[in-house]
Design a protein around this motif. Structure first.
Motif, PDB file in Angstrom:
ATOM      1  N   VAL A  10       6.638  -0.694  -0.163  1.00 55.36           N
ATOM      2  CA  VAL A  10       5.815   0.050   0.799  1.00 55.36           C
ATOM      3  C   VAL A  10       4.540  -0.745   1.088  1.00 55.36           C
ATOM      4  N   GLY A  11       3.923  -1.245   0.049  1.00 53.65           N
ATOM      5  CA  GLY A  11       2.701  -2.030   0.226  1.00 53.65           C
ATOM      6  C   GLY A  11       2.943  -3.300   1.026  1.00 53.65           C
ATOM      7  N   MET A  12       4.014  -4.007   0.700  1.00 58.17           N
ATOM      8  CA  MET A  12       4.333  -5.244   1.416  1.00 58.17           C
ATOM      9  C   MET A  12       4.684  -4.956   2.874  1.00 58.17           C
ATOM     10  N   GLY A  13       5.472  -3.907   3.107  1.00 63.36           N
ATOM     11  CA  GLY A  13       5.838  -3.540   4.472  1.00 63.36           C
ATOM     12  C   GLY A  13       4.625  -3.161   5.297  1.00 63.36           C
ATOM     13  N   ALA A  14       3.723  -2.389   4.707  1.00 62.50           N
ATOM     14  CA  ALA A  14       2.495  -1.991   5.399  1.00 62.50           C
ATOM     15  C   ALA A  14       1.614  -3.205   5.674  1.00 62.50           C
ATOM     16  N   HIS A  15       1.539  -4.108   4.716  1.00 60.91           N
ATOM     17  CA  HIS A  15       0.741  -5.323   4.877  1.00 60.91           C
ATOM     18  C   HIS A  15       1.292  -6.192   6.014  1.00 60.91           C
ATOM     19  N   LEU A  16       2.597  -6.412   6.013  1.00 62.05           N
ATOM     20  CA  LEU A  16       3.193  -7.262   7.049  1.00 62.05           C
ATOM     21  C   LEU A  16       3.112  -6.615   8.430  1.00 62.05           C
ATOM     22  N   ALA A  17       3.187  -5.286   8.466  1.00 66.53           N
ATOM     23  CA  ALA A  17       3.085  -4.566   9.735  1.00 66.53           C
ATOM     24  C   ALA A  17       1.631  -4.444  10.195  1.00 66.53           C
ATOM     25  N   LYS A  18       0.699  -4.735   9.289  1.00 62.80           N
ATOM     26  CA  LYS A  18      -0.734  -4.585   9.570  1.00 62.80           C
ATOM     27  C   LYS A  18      -1.060  -3.148   9.994  1.00 62.80           C
ATOM     28  N   THR A  19      -0.417  -2.207   9.313  1.00 66.23           N
ATOM     29  CA  THR A  19      -0.681  -0.799   9.608  1.00 66.23           C
ATOM     30  C   THR A  19      -1.867  -0.317   8.786  1.00 66.23           C
ATOM     31  N   LYS A  20      -2.587   0.623   9.322  1.00 62.93           N
ATOM     32  CA  LYS A  20      -3.722   1.208   8.604  1.00 62.93           C
ATOM     33  C   LYS A  20      -3.347   2.552   8.000  1.00 62.93           C
ATOM     34  N   THR A  21      -2.091   2.940   8.222  1.00 67.34           N
ATOM     35  CA  THR A  21      -1.619   4.253   7.795  1.00 67.34           C
ATOM     36  C   THR A  21      -0.272   4.110   7.096  1.00 67.34           C
ATOM     37  N   ILE A  22      -0.094   4.860   6.026  1.00 69.32           N
ATOM     38  CA  ILE A  22       1.225   5.003   5.399  1.00 69.32           C
ATOM     39  C   ILE A  22       1.701   6.396   5.793  1.00 69.32           C
ATOM     40  N   THR A  23       2.737   6.449   6.600  1.00 65.32           N
ATOM     41  CA  THR A  23       3.226   7.738   7.082  1.00 65.32           C
ATOM     42  C   THR A  23       4.270   8.318   6.133  1.00 65.32           C
ATOM     43  N   ASP A  24       4.495   9.608   6.271  1.00 70.31           N
ATOM     44  CA  ASP A  24       5.553  10.245   5.489  1.00 70.31           C
ATOM     45  C   ASP A  24       6.903   9.596   5.775  1.00 70.31           C
ATOM     46  N   SER A  25       7.139   9.238   7.034  1.00 69.56           N
ATOM     47  CA  SER A  25       8.440   8.641   7.377  1.00 69.56           C
ATOM     48  C   SER A  25       8.605   7.258   6.753  1.00 69.56           C
ATOM     49  N   MET A  26       7.521   6.534   6.537  1.00 78.24           N
ATOM     50  CA  MET A  26       7.613   5.236   5.851  1.00 78.24           C
ATOM     51  C   MET A  26       8.011   5.442   4.395  1.00 78.24           C
ATOM     52  N   LEU A  27       7.445   6.464   3.758  1.00 72.31           N
ATOM     53  CA  LEU A  27       7.814   6.770   2.371  1.00 72.31           C
ATOM     54  C   LEU A  27       9.257   7.249   2.279  1.00 72.31           C
ATOM     55  N   LEU A  28       9.673   8.039   3.255  1.00 70.88           N
ATOM     56  CA  LEU A  28      11.070   8.490   3.270  1.00 70.88           C
ATOM     57  C   LEU A  28      12.024   7.320   3.474  1.00 70.88           C
ATOM     58  N   ALA A  29      11.655   6.387   4.343  1.00 69.76           N
ATOM     59  CA  ALA A  29      12.488   5.206   4.553  1.00 69.76           C
ATOM     60  C   ALA A  29      12.665   4.448   3.237  1.00 69.76           C
ATOM     61  N   ALA A  30      11.590   4.321   2.478  1.00 70.39           N
ATOM     62  CA  ALA A  30      11.654   3.650   1.178  1.00 70.39           C
ATOM     63  C   ALA A  30      12.549   4.418   0.208  1.00 70.39           C
ATOM     64  N   ALA A  31      12.406   5.727   0.183  1.00 66.98           N
ATOM     65  CA  ALA A  31      13.213   6.556  -0.725  1.00 66.98           C
ATOM     66  C   ALA A  31      14.700   6.448  -0.391  1.00 66.98           C
ATOM     67  N   PHE A  32      15.016   6.412   0.900  1.00 65.30           N
ATOM     68  CA  PHE A  32      16.421   6.293   1.295  1.00 65.30           C
ATOM     69  C   PHE A  32      17.009   4.955   0.857  1.00 65.30           C
ATOM     70  N   VAL A  33      16.223   3.899   0.906  1.00 61.34           N
ATOM     71  CA  VAL A  33      16.712   2.595   0.433  1.00 61.34           C
ATOM     72  C   VAL A  33      17.056   2.678  -1.052  1.00 61.34           C
ATOM     73  N   VAL A  34      16.157   3.246  -1.832  1.00 54.28           N
ATOM     74  CA  VAL A  34      16.429   3.375  -3.275  1.00 54.28           C
ATOM     75  C   VAL A  34      17.692   4.195  -3.495  1.00 54.28           C
ATOM     76  N   ALA A  35      17.806   5.305  -2.800  1.00 55.30           N
ATOM     77  CA  ALA A  35      18.986   6.171  -2.952  1.00 55.30           C
ATOM     78  C   ALA A  35      20.261   5.433  -2.581  1.00 55.30           C
TER      79      ALA A  35
END
Length: 97
Positions: A10-35
């Motif tokens: 999540v941190g690396m993705g946010a860093h590369l995207a240069k986003t200033k926000t971590i959205t709920d959907s970004m966390l869900l995307a990460a959770a789905f990958v783990v699942a």
């Protein structure tokens, strides 16, 4: 386990995207990958998380999923490039001693 599996990607993705926000959907995307990495044999053995030997590999997939999701949500300042997996692979820290 969330800290170990999800947050590096999540941190690396946010860093590369240069986003200033971590959205709920970004966390869900990460959770789905783990699942997605929990296989039927893991579930039969009562495991809720994938084997730790896949940790770095999963982190790269999470990074991509988070970056793509940030772009879709309009919070990424940098769009994922066509060669997104190569960029992520090149940016990932590889501890070699």
């Amino acid at each position: 386990c969330n800290n170990m599996f999800i947050f590096p990607g999540v941190g690396m993705g946010a860093h590369l995207a240069k986003t200033k926000t971590i959205t709920d959907s970004m966390l869900l995307a990460a959770a789905f990958v783990v699942a997605d990495f929990v296989n039927p044999n893991d579930l039969k053995a009562g495991k809720l998380y994938p084997d730790l030997s896949f940790l770095r590999h999963i982190g790269k997939w999470i990074t991509e999923a988070v970056w793509q999701d940030a772009h879709r949500a309009g919070v990424a300042q940098v769009a994922p490039p066509v060669n997104v997996r190569k960029v992520i692979k090149d940016k990932f820290y590889d501890p070699k001693y």
